[in-house]
Design an enzyme around this catalytic site. Structure first.
Site, PDB file in Angstrom:
ATOM      1  N   SER A 109       0.826  -1.207   0.000  1.00 59.61           N
ATOM      2  CA  SER A 109       0.000   0.000   0.000  1.00 59.61           C
ATOM      3  C   SER A 109       0.860   1.256   0.000  1.00 59.61           C
ATOM      4  O   SER A 109       1.612   1.499  -0.933  1.00 59.61           O
ATOM      5  CB  SER A 109      -0.958  -0.037   1.191  1.00 59.61           C
ATOM      6  N   ASP A 258      -3.051   6.406  -3.273  1.00 67.60           N
ATOM      7  CA  ASP A 258      -1.934   5.781  -2.581  1.00 67.60           C
ATOM      8  C   ASP A 258      -1.326   4.705  -3.473  1.00 67.60           C
ATOM      9  O   ASP A 258      -1.728   4.540  -4.632  1.00 67.60           O
ATOM     10  CB  ASP A 258      -2.365   5.242  -1.212  1.00 67.60           C
ATOM     11  N   ASP A 260      -1.302   1.410  -3.824  1.00 67.74           N
ATOM     12  CA  ASP A 260      -2.096   0.362  -4.475  1.00 67.74           C
ATOM     13  C   ASP A 260      -3.424   0.895  -4.979  1.00 67.74           C
ATOM     14  O   ASP A 260      -4.276   0.124  -5.432  1.00 67.74           O
ATOM     15  CB  ASP A 260      -2.306  -0.825  -3.535  1.00 67.74           C
ATOM     16  N   ASP A 262      -6.154   2.046  -3.761  1.00 70.12           N
ATOM     17  CA  ASP A 262      -7.473   1.766  -3.201  1.00 70.12           C
ATOM     18  C   ASP A 262      -7.994   2.920  -2.354  1.00 70.12           C
ATOM     19  O   ASP A 262      -9.145   2.912  -1.929  1.00 70.12           O
ATOM     20  CB  ASP A 262      -7.482   0.452  -2.402  1.00 70.12           C
TER      21      ASP A 262
END
Length: 477
Positions: A109, A258, A260, A262
């Site tokens: 992440s 961010d 990743d 999501d």
């Protein structure tokens, strides 16, 4: 895979298996043998032998190797593996939901480049936490590291699939952006997976019709070393480039994803950060209105206890029921399923959608903001102000040597001044006269570090600042 010495296996796994996912430093906490063992444990836990498991990964240098190791471990235990390659976390949720298959996403992440990790999903993009299967996966993996992974008599096969176009088309089917006014938006992908998904969803890279959006890309090159700034928009320093670009380019707004992709953060035309609670309120009202128009009468919307008081107020005024929860990704996914909530919002910019299998999707939240904003003529700063009537501190972390002592100081000081609630940490809701401005704060200990996390809200800025400073002084001794 060669068996590992038992001496430190369980300690190493306990260090990397967190409350909601797996996270560790590459080559130390997280290695390919550990990933293989976790994959085998995952297949056993979710009963995927003879079925399908999806695996995807982000742009970190270690991610392809880890995804391949996962495929080996899963196939050895009898699962057929569908590799979807480079993807965002919410794209992996799409694959899990649309294929009704358990999934593993390799990403750390927003963490720095030295880290990697795994986000697991059961079939249908359902979450897995330490208490709902992740501990069992960890313990099985420890056994396999010590004893070796026993091969299933019918090992699985590994195939590849590209789901990006289907993912983009699905999101377009949920939010119609075709009729909004033309908008110029700057998007900071932070060298993360937004560099892949934004052109597909908001542009025409996946073969979908062009939208009335001029997208100004910032750091769209996929680079897991994060050469420009950390892909963590929650930290104000990582928004500076986007804020500057929005103003310099005369854009209508900015979006920051961010690593990743999501989570999505929003910046207005003046470069001001739009609070995630504001986004949650905007999206909640749109989702309530949509299902109400379809005839739904018993509508639930989830918000965690750190969001602005305005969020539940707005939900109630719209005729729906606000459901207050603790903080936590998998917990909220579970609550989305239990309550049938149409939407859920967190202060950390995670936004959950019933129409997306109850999973979180930052891109979908951004599309709702674009749809709401693009359907009217006011600047975003003015629109956002209507949904931000109170003053929030944002989350403030303090390193504390003696967390229980700090907690005791707070309780002693505010006894009689506020009502206490221990749903998640300690929430103190100020006892105020009707003519006095309201305030509340929440203090939550970190599960893994000697930290206390403080969030404060007041009816106005002076009230919030006064409570914030008083509580911080108590926390820091």
């Amino acid at each position: 895979m060669n068996p590992a010495a038992p001496s430190d296996v369980r300690a190493r796994l306990e260090a990397v298996v967190k409350a909601y996912d797996v996270r560790g430093i590459v080559g130390e906490g997280l290695t390919e043998p550990i990933v293989e063992a976790l994959a085998a444990g995952f297949v056993d836990e979710v009963g995927a032998a003879g079925g399908t498991v999806v695996v995807g990964h982000d742009m970190r240098d270690s991610s392809p190797g880890f995804a391949a190791a996962f495929a080996r471990g899963a196939a050895a235990r009898g699962a057929d593996v569908v590799s979807i390659g480079l993807c965002s976390t919410d794209e992996s949720y799409f694959a899990s939901g649309s294929m009704n298959a358990p999934a593993a996403m390799f990403t750390a992440s927003h963490n720095p480049a030295a880290y990697n990790g795994i986000k697991f999903s059961r079939a249908g993009a359902q979450g897995i936490s330490l208490g709902t299967g992740l501990a069992a996966i960890r313990d099985r993996a420890a056994d396999y590291l010590e004893q070796g992974i026993p091969a299933n008599p019918e090992p699985g096969v590994v195939t590849s699939a590209d789901v990006l176009a289907d993912y983009a088309a699905h999101l377009r089917s949920l939010v119609d952006l075709g009729a909004i006014r033309p908008l110029k938006i700057v998007v900071d992908a932070g060298n993360g997976m937004g560099g892949l998904t934004v052109p597909a969803v908001l542009g025409d890279a996946a073969g979908l019709p062009a939208l009335p959006l001029e997208v100004v890309p910032l750091y769209f090159e996929l680079d897991g070393t994060f050469p420009n700034h950390e892909a963590n928009p929650l930290e104000p320093a990582n928004l500076v480039d986007l804020q500057r670009a929005v103003v310099e380019r005369g854009a209508d707004l900015g979006l920051a994803f961010d690593g990743d992709a999501d989570r999505c953060f929003v910046v207005d035309e003046q470069g001001g950060a739009v609070n995630p609670s504001t986004v949650a309120a905007i999206v909640a009202l749109r989702e309530i209105a949509r299902v109400a128009a379809a005839g739904e009468t018993d509508v639930n919307v989830i918000h965690n206890l750190i969001t602005s008081r305005f969020v539940p107020e707005a939900i109630e005024r719209a005729g729906a029921t606000p459901v207050r929860t603790r903080v936590g990704h998998s917990l909220i996914k579970d609550q989305m399923k239990v309550t049938g909530a149409v939407f859920g919002g967190e202060h950390s910019a995670h936004y959950y959608f019933r129409d997306f299998w109850g999973a979180d999707n930052g891109m979908l939240a951004a599309m709702h903001v674009l749809a709401e904003f693009g359907a009217q003529q006011a600047p975003l700063s003015e629109l956002a102000a209507r949904f931000t009537p109170y003053s929030l501190s944002g989350e403030i972390n303090s390193v504390v040597d003696d967390v229980p002592a700090a907690y005791t100081r707070i309780v002693e000081t505010f006894t009689g001044r506020g009502e206490f609630d221990e749903l998640d940490g300690l929430t103190v809701d100020g006892i105020t006269a009707e003519s006095e401005p309201f305030w509340w704060f929440n203090v939550r200990p970190s599960n893994t570090e000697p930290l206390l996390r403080l969030n404060v809200e007041g009816a106005d800025e002076p009230t919030m600042v006064a409570i914030r400073d008083e509580v911080l002084a108590l926390i820091r001794g």
